[in-house]
Design an enzyme around this catalytic site. Structure first.
Site, PDB file in Angstrom:
ATOM      1  N   SER A 199      79.337  86.764  -8.236  1.00 49.91           N
ATOM      2  CA  SER A 199      78.044  86.234  -7.836  1.00 49.91           C
ATOM      3  C   SER A 199      76.982  87.265  -8.198  1.00 49.91           C
ATOM      4  O   SER A 199      76.923  87.708  -9.338  1.00 49.91           O
ATOM      5  CB  SER A 199      78.047  85.897  -6.343  1.00 49.91           C
ATOM      6  OG  SER A 199      76.833  85.287  -5.956  1.00 49.91           O
ATOM      7  N   THR A 200      76.148  87.689  -7.251  1.00 47.78           N
ATOM      8  CA  THR A 200      75.079  88.645  -7.554  1.00 47.78           C
ATOM      9  C   THR A 200      75.644  89.922  -8.167  1.00 47.78           C
ATOM     10  O   THR A 200      76.573  90.512  -7.629  1.00 47.78           O
ATOM     11  CB  THR A 200      74.306  88.998  -6.277  1.00 47.78           C
ATOM     12  OG1 THR A 200      73.884  87.795  -5.642  1.00 47.78           O
ATOM     13  CG2 THR A 200      73.096  89.859  -6.605  1.00 47.78           C
ATOM     14  N   HIS A 226      78.575  82.399 -10.168  1.00 49.58           N
ATOM     15  CA  HIS A 226      77.509  81.609  -9.546  1.00 49.58           C
ATOM     16  C   HIS A 226      76.266  81.685 -10.424  1.00 49.58           C
ATOM     17  O   HIS A 226      75.674  82.755 -10.581  1.00 49.58           O
ATOM     18  CB  HIS A 226      77.179  82.152  -8.152  1.00 49.58           C
ATOM     19  CG  HIS A 226      78.321  82.036  -7.189  1.00 49.58           C
ATOM     20  ND1 HIS A 226      78.312  82.674  -5.965  1.00 49.58           N
ATOM     21  CD2 HIS A 226      79.495  81.355  -7.250  1.00 49.58           C
ATOM     22  CE1 HIS A 226      79.431  82.382  -5.320  1.00 49.58           C
ATOM     23  NE2 HIS A 226      80.169  81.592  -6.088  1.00 49.58           N
ATOM     24  N   MET A 319      77.427  88.087  -3.012  1.00 49.47           N
ATOM     25  CA  MET A 319      77.195  87.754  -1.614  1.00 49.47           C
ATOM     26  C   MET A 319      78.141  86.658  -1.161  1.00 49.47           C
ATOM     27  O   MET A 319      78.607  85.862  -1.967  1.00 49.47           O
ATOM     28  CB  MET A 319      75.758  87.264  -1.413  1.00 49.47           C
ATOM     29  CG  MET A 319      74.706  88.339  -1.491  1.00 49.47           C
ATOM     30  SD  MET A 319      73.098  87.684  -0.974  1.00 49.47           S
ATOM     31  CE  MET A 319      72.759  86.514  -2.279  1.00 49.47           C
ATOM     32  N   ASP A 322      82.924  83.433  -1.072  1.00 45.98           N
ATOM     33  CA  ASP A 322      83.592  82.616  -2.075  1.00 45.98           C
ATOM     34  C   ASP A 322      84.697  83.446  -2.741  1.00 45.98           C
ATOM     35  O   ASP A 322      84.462  84.580  -3.154  1.00 45.98           O
ATOM     36  CB  ASP A 322      82.584  82.134  -3.127  1.00 45.98           C
ATOM     37  CG  ASP A 322      83.111  80.962  -3.936  1.00 45.98           C
ATOM     38  OD1 ASP A 322      84.117  80.352  -3.531  1.00 45.98           O
ATOM     39  OD2 ASP A 322      82.496  80.649  -4.980  1.00 45.98           O
TER      40      ASP A 322
END
Length: 396
Positions: A199-200, A226, A319, A322
């Site tokens: 993600s991030t 993501h 973050m 997941d």
């Protein structure tokens, strides 16, 4: 990158623990996030200010119409987060990023159109932590549609370690990575498919991992990063230029093969279907209730269902949680699991959740994960040790 999920504006699902100035933004519980808006469009500046000022947890300290003015205000006002347009007069966003990251590293979120996807990833290589896709029409009420996503990413910036961002963008390998004890995989079966979630901070971490994998890796790699629709193809093309493996955005019903990396397109979930002998990728459209898009859990769980003990799952920076259920399923069916260690994770949320599930075999700095993947994909009879990974995490 975080998913385009849209929590209620008052909901704050993020970790609010205080962080020191070298490991995050330095914000304490309850502190408002100070934001500087930089955009050459007066309309965009006005709309962004209006939507952010509607959030009690955010304070817009100033706005600027170009990079030159924005740099001066960033250095004078020390905002917690900067939202940045890229194409601007006087000083563009790229020059702004180069100077800011050298003088006062600050979390920067690019607010960019889909047509600027290649330049968006260049900005992330220069130190931007994330991006939000704005409408193609520069003057459009549709800009309000990014409200929830932008707020979520601004609030998430409190968890970002700018020390780690700068180290990754400068391609610096942490010294302590050299001294971590080796891990032996013992007699477990070699991996025939690798699934990776992020993600991030993921685009830079993925590029670091994928560029270190050999072209003869005897397993396909499937990625769930993501990311909104319209950006994953450009991301795959960019990463493909620095990899010996073939990297591309996947299509529906594609048969994954060794030596190939398939990136799940934004706006879809990817599942591994078929049989172990003849697997294929099935793309599924997202629903309004989906928390993360593309879903790491769905990709991991489906890979475990098809490949069982021959699946290898890797959780990178990001973050949320997941991937937690996905690694538990891979582990339950005998597969192998890895997580990026806190040492390099820009945001340790996803890796921490995976580790605390008790289903991670080893955690390693991002620069060492490619070696760990190779070890787990070697054919039987080959050496199965690699420096740089800690033995199975206890979750503490």
């Amino acid at each position: 990158m975080p998913s385009p999920e849209a929590p209620h504006p008052s909901e704050d699902p993020l970790d609010r623990r205080p962080s020191g100035p070298t490991t995050g933004t330095g914000l304490m519980d309850g502190a408002r996030v100070k934001v500087l808006i930089i955009d050459d469009s007066a309309y965009n500046r006005r709309v962004l200010r209006r939507m952010l000022e509607s959030e009690p947890s955010i304070e817009v300290v100033e706005s600027a119409r170009d990079g030159e003015e924005g740099l001066k205000k960033a250095l004078d006002l020390s905002p917690d987060v900067v939202t940045l347009d890229l194409e601007m007069p006087k000083m563009d966003g790229f020059t702004f990023l180069r100077i800011l990251m050298n003088r006062r590293p600050t979390p920067v979120i690019v607010v960019s159109g889909k047509a600027d996807s290649q330049t968006t990833f260049l900005a992330m290589e220069l130190g931007a932590i994330d991006f939000v896709a704005k409408p193609q029409n520069q003057i459009s009420p549709d800009l309000y549609g990014i409200h929830s996503e932008l707020v979520k990413k601004i609030l998430g910036a409190r968890m970002v370690s700018m020390d780690k961002v700068c180290r990754l963008t400068r391609r610096e390998v942490p010294r302590s990575a050299e001294a971590v004890a080796p891990l032996s995989t013992g007699a477990r079966r070699e991996g025939r498919i690798v699934v990776v979630g992020a993600s991030t901070g993921g685009p830079t971490a993925l590029q670091t991992v994928l560029s270190r994998l050999p072209g003869d890796l005897p397993a396909p790699v499937l990625v769930a990063q993501h990311m909104p629709a319209g950006f994953t193809k450009a991301f795959a093309e960019r990463v493909n230029k620095v990899c010996t493996l073939e990297v591309r955005e996947t299509e529906n019903l594609v048969l994954p093969r060794a030596g190939q990396v398939l990136i799940t397109p934004g706006g879809f979930h990817a599942r591994v279907s078929g049989t172990r002998e003849r697997p294929f990728v099935k793309l599924e459209r997202t629903g309004p209730g989906d928390r993360y898009v593309p879903s790491v859990d769905r990709l991991f769980q489906s890979a475990a269902e098809v490949f069982g003990a021959e699946a290898v799952g890797v959780v990178l920076t990001g973050m949320g949680d997941d991937g937690r259920h996905g690694v538990m399923e891979i582990r339950r069916l005998g597969g192998q699991t890895l997580a990026e260690s806190e040492e390099t994770a820009v945001i340790f949320g996803m890796p921490r959740e995976a580790i605390q599930s008790g289903a991670i075999d080893a955690q390693a700095p991002v620069e060492r994960l490619a070696g760990e993947i190779v070890v787990r994909c070697r054919r039987a009879g080959e050496s199965s040790t690699v420096p740089g990974a800690e033995r199975r995490a206890s979750g503490s």
